[in-house]
Every structure is written in C-alpha cells, then in structure tokens.
Design an enzyme around this catalytic site. Structure first.
Site, PDB file in Angstrom:
ATOM      1  N   LYS A 118       0.818  -1.213   0.000  1.00  0.00           N
ATOM      2  CA  LYS A 118       0.000   0.000   0.000  1.00  0.00           C
ATOM      3  C   LYS A 118       0.848   1.257   0.000  1.00  0.00           C
ATOM      4  CE  LYS A 118      -4.416  -1.641   1.640  1.00  0.00           C
ATOM      5  NZ  LYS A 118      -5.540  -1.446   2.550  1.00  0.00           N
ATOM      6  N   LYS A 201      -5.566  -9.482  -6.127  1.00  0.00           N
ATOM      7  CA  LYS A 201      -6.786  -9.714  -5.364  1.00  0.00           C
ATOM      8  C   LYS A 201      -7.885  -8.718  -5.752  1.00  0.00           C
ATOM      9  CE  LYS A 201      -8.452  -9.740  -0.595  1.00  0.00           C
ATOM     10  NZ  LYS A 201      -8.199  -9.294   0.772  1.00  0.00           N
ATOM     11  N   LYS A 204     -12.162  -3.629  -3.441  1.00  0.00           N
ATOM     12  CA  LYS A 204     -13.347  -2.781  -3.518  1.00  0.00           C
ATOM     13  C   LYS A 204     -12.991  -1.345  -3.833  1.00  0.00           C
ATOM     14  CE  LYS A 204     -14.057  -3.644   1.344  1.00  0.00           C
ATOM     15  NZ  LYS A 204     -12.779  -3.254   1.946  1.00  0.00           N
TER      16      LYS A 204
END
Ligand code: TRP
Length: 339
Positions: A118, A201, A204
């Site tokens: 991230k 992955k 959302k």
C-alpha cells in the site's frame, strides 16, 4: 479464556467500509461468517478506523459504514445470533491500539507485506502513519474480545501472526492478559482475484469498470463483467496456479466457492466446454447469489430504525467485553485507575 457464558469459542472479524463490498468480500469472508455463526460466539465489526488509514470522504465513509453493516445482515448474519457493531462505536479499540502501538517493534510493522504494497502505491510524503500502525489496531480488535478464531482471507495471515506475537509479548511483560487467536481461512474462494487483472486480489477500491462485481451491482451489469473477464489462449478448463492461467482459475474458484464442489467434479462438468460456457455458468451462479441478497438488503435499508437498533445493541454487547479487557490491560501496564 475466550469462551463466554455460552461456552462457545469466540470468533471476531471485520471488513473496512471503504468502497463497495464485492463478491470477493462475500465469498472470501461474509459467506464463512454466516456459516460459522451457530458454532461460535461471533463478533463482526465494520472497521471504520481502519478505513481512515487512507483518506476517506466523510459523507461517503458514513454511508458506507451503514451499508456495510446492512450487507452483513443481508448476507445472512443474524443479529439475534451474532454481534454486529461499528468499530469506532467502541472507543476501547482506539485506546488499546495505542498501547499496542507503543509495544510494536517498528521492524515488525515495516515488514508487513500489506504495508509495503500500500505504501509503494503512494507518494512517500502522503503516507499516513496509520498505514504503518494498521496491524496494531487490528490486534486490538481481536485481543479485546479474547477471540479464539479469526476468519480472514489468507492475505491477512501475516497480520494474525503479528497479533499473536504482540499478545505474547504483552503477556510476557505484564502477565497473562490476552488469548492467542488462531487464523481460520476459508476452504475455497479465500482469494477472489480481479476479473481484469486476475493476478491481483479483487479490491473494492479499484476504479476500473471490469475489475470487480459489487454485491449491489445491477444483475445485468454483474453478468456483463463476468462475461468480459480476462482468460487466456488455452482451451482446457482446469484449476491451475500458473500466472498465465489465473483468469480461468479465478472463474473456477468463484464457481467453486458458490457451488461447494470439489475441483475434479467441476473440471469434469466443464470438460469439452468453451470459455463462453464457463463464463455463462459462473455468471448464472453469481447472479443467483446476488439476487436474494440484494432483495434483503433493500428491504432492511427501507425499514426505518431497524439497522440503528441492531448497531446500538451490538455496540452495547461489544463494549461490555472490550471495556473489561481494556481495563485489565491498563491495570497490568500500570495506569492509575480513575477514582
Ligand atoms: N485487515 C482486515 C482486512 O483488510 C480487516 C480487519 C480489521 C480485520 N480488523 C480486523 C479482520 C480484525 C479480522 C479481525 O481484511
């Protein structure tokens, strides 16, 4: 430790209210939460404090938090059986997180792959310190409830190990306080990948149109996204861990997570079929999963006051346990109790 008056082992898990929930969240988490709720004493929270580790729009965060809680119920979590609550409604999470942050070695935090991934995506200047300390907050979520089991996708296993290590460290320094939790990964569908980039992955918070099927997607749109999923230039339909075949493997994984059949059964079913047939079958099963879920969702969002009452009760049940654990940990660490 861990078991309460009903003597069932305790389960705790959470999902961030950042973005809309996807079939990855459902198949990789919610579905399992529903399945275990009668066997364990379950606590399911909407982790809004985790969501703010990256900047959120305030209006949207508030709305997504309610929507997520409603989606837990629509997916089949029964508020009469499980405890559903919002993380920030129980201040003990933030308080214990700080105590754990002070004990968490920087090296452990910097080694977390989620942090590395991230933070690599952001400019160094704009990375909030919360992104680094994220695992200490997650540890607090789990340890406050003496959770025995934590159902999460396997991408969270490292955070679970961190939680155990930190709990052990605390127990060693200040005396037995926390229960060491175990991880519980779902059998199939632990990891649903992006439909457009099947090696990453399903997220959302990814912007591209054909990346994820959202639980609230219009059914025709959901179908279209699956029909457009990336595959490969082979012909045979088989489970595979080759990167090149990740798209077909992902479609099979989605199918399996819904149908619950073994690899061989599914491969036999699709023997001689083309990718179009596979996609149609996956789309059919996804649509028939989404349809009743959406119906329940809109029904309960229209029932004035219902969701709020579920969250109020959940908060009370959660706070009672969390506050007792926090108090014990504060005492052990040497805080002066208010008189
Ligand atoms: N980190 C988890 C994820 O991104 C979410 C989470 C926060 C969580 N707190 C938790 C999961 C406690 C299980 C238990 O998926």
């Amino acid at each position: 430790m861990g078991a309460d008056s009903n003597n069932k082992p305790r389960v705790l898990s959470g999902i961030q209210p950042s973005g809309n929930l996807t079939i990855g969240n459902y198949l990789g988490a919610l579905k399992q939460w529903v399945e275990v709720q009668h066997d364990y004493d379950c606590f399911y929270c909407v982790v809004d404090l985790h969501a703010i580790t990256v900047t959120q729009d305030p209006l949207e965060l508030r709305q997504k938090t309610r929507e997520s809680a409603a989606m837990y119920i629509a997916a089949g979590i029964d508020p009469e059986v499980s405890t559903i609550f919002v993380q920030s409604h129980v201040p003990a999470h933030s308080e214990l997180a700080w105590m754990l942050t002070c004990m968490a070695p920087l090296g452990w935090l910097q080694r977390m792959t989620q942090f590395k991934d991230k933070s690599a995506k952001q400019a160094q200047e704009s990375i909030g310190a919360g992104l680094l300390n994220y695992p200490s907050l997650m540890a607090a979520d789990i340890l406050l409830y003496h959770a025995d089991l934590v159902p999460v996708g396997d991408d969270q296993n490292q955070h679970l190990e961190f939680t155990r290590d930190l709990a052990q460290r605390f127990n060693h320094l200040y005396g037995e306080t926390f229960t060491l939790p175990s991880v519980m990964n779902p059998q199939a569908g632990a990891r649903i990948m992006g439909l457009d980039i099947p090696t990453a992955k399903m997220s959302k918070s990814e912007d591209s149109e054909n990346h994820a099927v959202f639980l609230l997607d219009d059914l025709a749109r959901a179908r279209k996204k699956i029909m457009r999923a990336v595959t490969d230039s082979h012909r045979d339909i088989r489970f595979s861990d080759q990167a090149e075949r990740a798209g077909v493997n992902n479609l099979l994984t989605i199918y399996q997570a819904i149908a619950g059949e073994r690899n061989e059964e599914i491969e036999a079913k699709f023997a001689g079929c083309g990718y179009g047939d596979l996609k149609r079958a996956v789309a059919d099963s996804v649509v028939s999963t989404l349809e009743p879920l959406q119906e329940r969702y809109y029904q309960l969002m229209n029932e004035a006051g219902y969701l709020d009452s579920v969250l109020r009760l959940g908060r009370e049940k959660a706070a009672a346990i969390a506050e007792a654990t926090l108090k014990l940990a504060q005492e052990r660490m040497g805080f002066l109790a208010p008189s």
